[in-house]
Design a protein around this motif. Structure first.
Motif, mmCIF file in Angstrom:
data_model
loop_
_atom_site.group_PDB
_atom_site.id
_atom_site.type_symbol
_atom_site.label_atom_id
_atom_site.label_comp_id
_atom_site.label_asym_id
_atom_site.label_seq_id
_atom_site.Cartn_x
_atom_site.Cartn_y
_atom_site.Cartn_z
ATOM 1 N N TYR A 1 0.118 -7.463 8.492
ATOM 2 C CA TYR A 1 -0.002 -6.355 7.540
ATOM 3 C C TYR A 1 -0.305 -5.094 8.333
ATOM 4 O O TYR A 1 -0.651 -5.158 9.509
ATOM 5 N N ILE A 2 -0.219 -3.942 7.663
ATOM 6 C CA ILE A 2 -0.463 -2.673 8.345
ATOM 7 C C ILE A 2 -1.826 -2.088 8.011
ATOM 8 O O ILE A 2 -2.602 -1.768 8.881
ATOM 9 N N THR A 3 -2.142 -1.942 6.741
ATOM 10 C CA THR A 3 -3.354 -1.238 6.330
ATOM 11 C C THR A 3 -4.202 -2.109 5.420
ATOM 12 O O THR A 3 -3.694 -2.657 4.443
ATOM 13 N N GLU A 4 -5.481 -2.216 5.740
ATOM 14 C CA GLU A 4 -6.401 -2.923 4.858
ATOM 15 C C GLU A 4 -7.057 -1.919 3.913
ATOM 16 O O GLU A 4 -7.438 -0.822 4.317
ATOM 17 N N VAL A 5 -7.153 -2.323 2.658
ATOM 18 C CA VAL A 5 -7.738 -1.500 1.604
ATOM 19 C C VAL A 5 -8.844 -2.314 0.953
ATOM 20 O O VAL A 5 -8.705 -3.525 0.789
#
Length: 166
Positions: free
Chosen positions: A133-137
Motif C-alpha cells: 500500500y502507499i498511504t496509511e490513514v
C-alpha cells in the motif's frame, strides 16, 4: 457505524493519480505481473493507472458491495471473476483503492490466496490483509474520494469547531 468516523480526508483526482502511480512504482520492482483483478467500484481508477504504468492488458473485476456513505454494511459478492490457475495467480495483482476493516479484502483474498494484494490507502484494521500500500490513514478517518465529492466552499476548521461546540 457512522460514529466511528471523526475525521474526513479529501482526496483529489490529482492526488489519487499520483498515489496510484506511486503504487505502480512499488509494484514494478516486485513483478512481473500478467493480470489485474480489481475490486469495483473503488479499485477501477487505481487499476487503470497501474495497468497503464505496468503495461498490463488483462483486467478483470470482482464486485463486492459493502459501503454506503460513512457506513460499512454487510459485504455481498455481486460478481466474481474468470477462474485463474495457481501459476497465473502468483502473477496476478488484486487492486483496490482502500482497505478499511479488511472485510472485503478477506473475501477477495480467500478467492485468490496466491495473488499479490495492493491498495492505494490502508487503515490499521485492514492493513494485514494487503501486501503493498502507499498511504496509511487512521481508522477513524473517512476518505472522501473524488468520485464522491464536488468542489465547493468549506469553512475553516476553527469555524467548524466553534459551531459544533455551541
Amino acid at each position: 457505524m457512522k460514529d466511528r468516523y471523526e475525521r474526513l480526508y479529501h482526496i483529489s483526482w490529482e492526488q489519487l493519480h499520483r498515489d496510484s502511480k506511486a503504487l505502480a512504482w512499488r509494484l514494478l520492482d516486485i513483478g512481473p505481473w500478467s493480470k489485474i483483478v480489481t475490486i469495483t467500484r473503488g479499485g477501477l481508477v487505481p487499476a487503470a493507472v497501474i495497468a497503464r504504468e505496468l503495461e498490463i492488458r488483462v483486467i478483470d473485476t470482482v464486485c463486492v458491495s459493502s459501503y454506503a456513505w460513512q457506513d460499512q454494511g454487510q459485504s455481498n459478492v455481486l460478481k466474481s471473476f474468470q477462474p485463474i490457475t495457481d501459476e497465473d495467480a502468483t502473477r496476478t495483482l488484486i487492486i483496490d483503492d482502500l482497505v478499511d476493516t479488511g472485510r472485503t479484502a478477506r473475501i477477495v483474498r480467500d478467492m485468490l490466496p496466491k495473488a499479490h494484494f495492493a491498495t492505494v490507502y490502508a487503515k490499521p484494521d485492514g492493513r494485514p490483509m494487503v501486501d503493498t500500500y502507499i498511504t496509511e490513514v487512521s481508522q477513524d478517518t473517512w476518505i472522501l474520494f473524488p468520485w464522491d465529492a464536488e468542489s465547493r466552499f468549506v469553512e475553516p476548521m476553527v469555524d467548524q469547531r466553534s459551531k459544533s461546540s455551541t
